[in-house]
Write a protein that holds these residues in place. Structure first.
Motif, PDB file in Angstrom:
ATOM      1  N   SER A  31      12.553   2.839   0.982  1.00  0.00           N
ATOM      2  CA  SER A  31      12.665   4.146   0.341  1.00  0.00           C
ATOM      3  C   SER A  31      11.331   4.878   0.264  1.00  0.00           C
ATOM      4  O   SER A  31      11.094   5.665  -0.653  1.00  0.00           O
ATOM      5  CB  SER A  31      13.313   4.016  -1.034  1.00  0.00           C
ATOM      6  OG  SER A  31      14.677   4.370  -0.940  1.00  0.00           O
ATOM      7  N   HIS A  32      10.490   4.642   1.249  1.00  0.00           N
ATOM      8  CA  HIS A  32       9.207   5.358   1.310  1.00  0.00           C
ATOM      9  C   HIS A  32       9.411   6.866   1.170  1.00  0.00           C
ATOM     10  O   HIS A  32       8.689   7.545   0.442  1.00  0.00           O
ATOM     11  CB  HIS A  32       8.517   5.020   2.638  1.00  0.00           C
ATOM     12  CG  HIS A  32       7.508   6.019   3.073  1.00  0.00           C
ATOM     13  ND1 HIS A  32       6.341   6.235   2.368  1.00  0.00           N
ATOM     14  CD2 HIS A  32       7.482   6.870   4.126  1.00  0.00           C
ATOM     15  CE1 HIS A  32       5.633   7.179   2.991  1.00  0.00           C
ATOM     16  NE2 HIS A  32       6.315   7.577   4.050  1.00  0.00           N
ATOM     17  N   ALA A  33      10.429   7.377   1.855  1.00  0.00           N
ATOM     18  CA  ALA A  33      10.656   8.826   1.831  1.00  0.00           C
ATOM     19  C   ALA A  33      11.201   9.293   0.487  1.00  0.00           C
ATOM     20  O   ALA A  33      11.248  10.489   0.221  1.00  0.00           O
ATOM     21  CB  ALA A  33      11.623   9.225   2.952  1.00  0.00           C
ATOM     22  N   ASN A  34      11.637   8.348  -0.352  1.00  0.00           N
ATOM     23  CA  ASN A  34      12.218   8.710  -1.647  1.00  0.00           C
ATOM     24  C   ASN A  34      11.286   8.361  -2.801  1.00  0.00           C
ATOM     25  O   ASN A  34      11.720   8.101  -3.906  1.00  0.00           O
ATOM     26  CB  ASN A  34      13.558   7.990  -1.835  1.00  0.00           C
ATOM     27  CG  ASN A  34      14.511   8.294  -0.704  1.00  0.00           C
ATOM     28  OD1 ASN A  34      14.596   9.424  -0.271  1.00  0.00           O
ATOM     29  ND2 ASN A  34      15.206   7.281  -0.223  1.00  0.00           N
ATOM     30  N   MET A  35      10.010   8.323  -2.509  1.00  0.00           N
ATOM     31  CA  MET A  35       9.023   7.972  -3.531  1.00  0.00           C
ATOM     32  C   MET A  35       8.216   9.216  -3.825  1.00  0.00           C
ATOM     33  O   MET A  35       7.118   9.410  -3.332  1.00  0.00           O
ATOM     34  CB  MET A  35       8.146   6.838  -2.985  1.00  0.00           C
ATOM     35  CG  MET A  35       7.289   6.205  -4.030  1.00  0.00           C
ATOM     36  SD  MET A  35       6.468   4.772  -3.355  1.00  0.00           S
ATOM     37  CE  MET A  35       5.162   4.595  -4.565  1.00  0.00           C
ATOM     38  N   ARG A  36       8.828  10.094  -4.616  1.00  0.00           N
ATOM     39  CA  ARG A  36       8.235  11.404  -4.811  1.00  0.00           C
ATOM     40  C   ARG A  36       7.460  11.484  -6.122  1.00  0.00           C
ATOM     41  O   ARG A  36       7.545  10.583  -6.965  1.00  0.00           O
ATOM     42  CB  ARG A  36       9.343  12.458  -4.784  1.00  0.00           C
ATOM     43  CG  ARG A  36      10.226  12.321  -3.554  1.00  0.00           C
ATOM     44  CD  ARG A  36      11.270  13.404  -3.480  1.00  0.00           C
ATOM     45  NE  ARG A  36      10.660  14.692  -3.216  1.00  0.00           N
ATOM     46  CZ  ARG A  36      11.268  15.863  -3.441  1.00  0.00           C
ATOM     47  NH1 ARG A  36      12.464  15.888  -3.974  1.00  0.00           N
ATOM     48  NH2 ARG A  36      10.661  16.997  -3.165  1.00  0.00           N
TER      49      ARG A  36
ATOM     50  N   ILE B 279       0.839  -1.202   0.000  1.00  0.00           N
ATOM     51  CA  ILE B 279       0.000   0.000   0.000  1.00  0.00           C
ATOM     52  C   ILE B 279       0.876   1.255   0.000  1.00  0.00           C
ATOM     53  O   ILE B 279       1.794   1.389   0.802  1.00  0.00           O
ATOM     54  CB  ILE B 279      -0.938   0.014   1.226  1.00  0.00           C
ATOM     55  CG1 ILE B 279      -1.865  -1.206   1.198  1.00  0.00           C
ATOM     56  CG2 ILE B 279      -1.761   1.301   1.252  1.00  0.00           C
ATOM     57  CD1 ILE B 279      -2.765  -1.325   2.417  1.00  0.00           C
ATOM     58  N   HIS B 280       0.608   2.140  -0.956  1.00  0.00           N
ATOM     59  CA  HIS B 280       1.232   3.454  -0.997  1.00  0.00           C
ATOM     60  C   HIS B 280       0.111   4.484  -0.851  1.00  0.00           C
ATOM     61  O   HIS B 280      -1.054   4.125  -0.785  1.00  0.00           O
ATOM     62  CB  HIS B 280       1.945   3.666  -2.334  1.00  0.00           C
ATOM     63  CG  HIS B 280       2.948   2.610  -2.680  1.00  0.00           C
ATOM     64  ND1 HIS B 280       4.257   2.653  -2.274  1.00  0.00           N
ATOM     65  CD2 HIS B 280       2.829   1.457  -3.388  1.00  0.00           C
ATOM     66  CE1 HIS B 280       4.902   1.594  -2.718  1.00  0.00           C
ATOM     67  NE2 HIS B 280       4.056   0.842  -3.395  1.00  0.00           N
ATOM     68  N   SER B 281       0.481   5.738  -0.822  1.00  0.00           N
ATOM     69  CA  SER B 281      -0.549   6.767  -0.813  1.00  0.00           C
ATOM     70  C   SER B 281      -0.084   7.954  -1.635  1.00  0.00           C
ATOM     71  O   SER B 281       1.047   8.408  -1.509  1.00  0.00           O
ATOM     72  CB  SER B 281      -0.867   7.194   0.629  1.00  0.00           C
ATOM     73  OG  SER B 281      -1.992   8.053   0.626  1.00  0.00           O
TER      74      SER B 281
ATOM     75  N   GLN C 210       4.373  13.377  -2.712  1.00  0.00           N
ATOM     76  CA  GLN C 210       5.135  12.192  -2.323  1.00  0.00           C
ATOM     77  C   GLN C 210       4.216  11.124  -1.767  1.00  0.00           C
ATOM     78  O   GLN C 210       3.055  11.373  -1.464  1.00  0.00           O
ATOM     79  CB  GLN C 210       6.194  12.552  -1.299  1.00  0.00           C
ATOM     80  CG  GLN C 210       5.629  13.055   0.018  1.00  0.00           C
ATOM     81  CD  GLN C 210       6.762  13.533   0.912  1.00  0.00           C
ATOM     82  OE1 GLN C 210       7.317  14.603   0.692  1.00  0.00           O
ATOM     83  NE2 GLN C 210       7.096  12.736   1.903  1.00  0.00           N
ATOM     84  N   CYS C 211       4.792   9.930  -1.652  1.00  0.00           N
ATOM     85  CA  CYS C 211       4.055   8.821  -1.059  1.00  0.00           C
ATOM     86  C   CYS C 211       3.856   9.132   0.427  1.00  0.00           C
ATOM     87  O   CYS C 211       4.777   9.579   1.093  1.00  0.00           O
ATOM     88  CB  CYS C 211       4.848   7.538  -1.235  1.00  0.00           C
ATOM     89  SG  CYS C 211       4.032   6.099  -0.543  1.00  0.00           S
ATOM     90  N   THR C 212       2.645   8.891   0.912  1.00  0.00           N
ATOM     91  CA  THR C 212       2.387   9.218   2.315  1.00  0.00           C
ATOM     92  C   THR C 212       1.908   8.014   3.103  1.00  0.00           C
ATOM     93  O   THR C 212       1.190   8.146   4.088  1.00  0.00           O
ATOM     94  CB  THR C 212       1.360  10.351   2.450  1.00  0.00           C
ATOM     95  OG1 THR C 212       0.198   9.978   1.733  1.00  0.00           O
ATOM     96  CG2 THR C 212       1.903  11.649   1.892  1.00  0.00           C
ATOM     97  N   GLU C 213       2.255   6.820   2.619  1.00  0.00           N
ATOM     98  CA  GLU C 213       1.950   5.621   3.396  1.00  0.00           C
ATOM     99  C   GLU C 213       3.254   4.831   3.475  1.00  0.00           C
ATOM    100  O   GLU C 213       3.846   4.527   2.442  1.00  0.00           O
ATOM    101  CB  GLU C 213       0.866   4.797   2.687  1.00  0.00           C
ATOM    102  CG  GLU C 213       0.518   3.486   3.360  1.00  0.00           C
ATOM    103  CD  GLU C 213      -0.247   3.680   4.656  1.00  0.00           C
ATOM    104  OE1 GLU C 213      -1.174   4.504   4.697  1.00  0.00           O
ATOM    105  OE2 GLU C 213       0.123   3.017   5.642  1.00  0.00           O
ATOM    106  N   PHE C 214       3.685   4.514   4.676  1.00  0.00           N
ATOM    107  CA  PHE C 214       4.981   3.845   4.808  1.00  0.00           C
ATOM    108  C   PHE C 214       4.996   2.558   3.982  1.00  0.00           C
ATOM    109  O   PHE C 214       4.132   1.693   4.138  1.00  0.00           O
ATOM    110  CB  PHE C 214       5.295   3.533   6.269  1.00  0.00           C
ATOM    111  CG  PHE C 214       6.640   2.880   6.411  1.00  0.00           C
ATOM    112  CD1 PHE C 214       7.794   3.606   6.171  1.00  0.00           C
ATOM    113  CD2 PHE C 214       6.756   1.545   6.722  1.00  0.00           C
ATOM    114  CE1 PHE C 214       9.038   3.011   6.248  1.00  0.00           C
ATOM    115  CE2 PHE C 214       7.999   0.937   6.803  1.00  0.00           C
ATOM    116  CZ  PHE C 214       9.146   1.665   6.569  1.00  0.00           C
ATOM    117  N   CYS C 215       5.986   2.436   3.094  1.00  0.00           N
ATOM    118  CA  CYS C 215       5.975   1.335   2.138  1.00  0.00           C
ATOM    119  C   CYS C 215       7.351   0.690   2.025  1.00  0.00           C
ATOM    120  O   CYS C 215       7.690   0.116   1.010  1.00  0.00           O
ATOM    121  CB  CYS C 215       5.506   1.843   0.784  1.00  0.00           C
ATOM    122  SG  CYS C 215       6.457   3.211   0.164  1.00  0.00           S
ATOM    123  N   GLY C 216       8.165   0.804   3.071  1.00  0.00           N
ATOM    124  CA  GLY C 216       9.451   0.122   3.045  1.00  0.00           C
ATOM    125  C   GLY C 216      10.607   1.106   2.987  1.00  0.00           C
ATOM    126  O   GLY C 216      10.449   2.306   3.185  1.00  0.00           O
TER     127      GLY C 216
HETATM  128 CU1  CUA Z   1       5.233   4.280  -1.332  1.00  0.00          CU
HETATM  129 CU2  CUA Z   1       5.498   5.115   0.844  1.00  0.00          CU
END
Ligand code: CUA
Length: 370
Positions: free
Chosen positions: A215-220, A172-174, A207-213
């Protein structure tokens, strides 16, 4: 003597911390500022959020002030040790009052809130449809009406309602571009719609706002709103097959792409997927028009040298002189060093152990993909 709960040091630390947070809110360069909406949906949210925030702020200040007054006025004083305050039980008028007042306030706020929720969910007429697929750790954008597929950058025409059909290929991403609309989760096996419309040309970051592993913070996400004319040119360019390389380094680079593992995940139209068919996505970004984008690897790195005067909102693609060669070469040399990934588990780009010559040739080839 009563024990002192707060030392001066504590208080100074608290004040400085609070001041820091306050000043952080004054940042001028805040591309993800939800309070600077630039599209229909974001403005609807803003028009609801601001008055509610003001009401909540006033209530919060009143309650806070009352608490402070009571703490100071009724504090324990020296000599009070053995005195117990007057004991009371309940005050019917007060209790009914502070039950009814918030209930009325919430009922009033509920009217525009529910109306906004329904308005945001309305499918706009004549909308352009874009499929959005979140994956570890980048976003893919697919324009089914056009047979166009791209990654990291969502290109849309200004003043045109867009419906995103959002899903995920793994976890799950957001999806969130604060200046264009609220968030929508990208859930595997489900398609959830989100409307977008930008009213001004320009770039909008999200950016992605659901923790997804890792590089969650690098999913822009970088959304670019173009004028109708520029958008039509962008689409026309994206529909082209990849340019056939002519110079020796680029030809060698294309062979690296085909034979050294790149083509196992990435696709280039007319190279490892058929010509003149709608673009299809692989397990990694489609590179057919890589150089028409300004960012790569989950919109984490600039594909264009910072400060380069030629901007890439024009649809023809980045001229090679603007290519951020250092960043692209570093990525090809060892992707995992540039961005945390789990390539051994099939998530993210593996290190292909390319030689420096192979990297040079590959960059020469990639820079032809406009
Ligand atoms: Cu995709 Cu967080």
């Amino acid at each position: 003597m009563p024990r002192r709960l707060w030392s001066h040091r504590h208080l100074i630390g608290l004040l400085l911390g609070g001041l820091g947070l306050l000043l952080a809110g004054c940042a001028k360069n805040a591309p993800q500022d939800t309070f600077k909406p630039k599209g229909t949906e974001a403005k609807r949210i803003d028009h609801l959020a601001v008055p509610v925030f003001i009401i909540a702020g006033v209530v919060g200040l009143l309650v806070g002030a009352a608490v402070i007054v009571i703490i100071i006025k009724f504090r324990q004083r020296p000599g009070d040790d053995d005195r117990v305050p007057a004991q009371i039980h309940g005050n019917t008028k007060l209790e009914i009052g502070w039950t009814i007042a918030p209930a009325v306030l919430l009922a009033i706020i509920a009217v525009p809130t529910v109306a906004t929720v329904f308005k945001l969910a309305d499918k706009p007429r004549d909308a352009m449809e874009v499929q959005v697929v979140g994956q570890q750790w980048w976003w893919e954008f697919d324009y089914p009406g056009e047979g166009v597929i791209t990654a990291n950058e969502l290109v849309i025409p200004v003043g045109q309602p867009v419906v995103l059909h959002i899903t995920s290929r793994d976890v799950i991403h957001s999806f969130w571009i604060p200046r264009l609309n609220g968030k929508k989760d990208a859930v595997p096996g489900r398609i959830q719609d989100l409307n977008l419309e930008a009213d001004t040309p320009g770039e909008y970051w999200g950016q992605c706002t659901e923790f997804c592993g890792l590089s969650h913070a690098n999913m822009r996400i970088r959304a670019i709103a173009l004028s109708q004319g520029d958008f039509a040119k962008w689409i026309a360019n994206q529909k082209q097959n990849a340019v056939t390389p002519t110079d020796a380094a680029a030809v060698a680079g294309q062979n690296v792409f085909k034979n050294r593992g790149c083509a196992g995940c990435h696709q280039i139209n007319g190279v490892n997927v058929a010509q003149n068919v709608p673009l299809i996505a692989g397990a990694a970004p489609n590179l057919t028009h890589l150089m028409s984008r300004d960012v790569f690897a989950g919109a984490m790195f600039d594909l264009e040298t910072p400060g380069c005067t030629v901007t890439n909102t024009e649809p023809t693609g980045t001229p090679p002189q603007c290519l951020n060669r250092a960043a692209l070469e570093a990525w090809l040399r060892d992707p995992g060093k540039q961005k945390p990934m789990y390539a051994k588990g099939g998530r993210g780009m593996p290190n292909l152990n390319l030689s420096e010559t192979e990297i040079d040739n590959l960059v020469a080839y990639l820079s032809t993909l406009k």
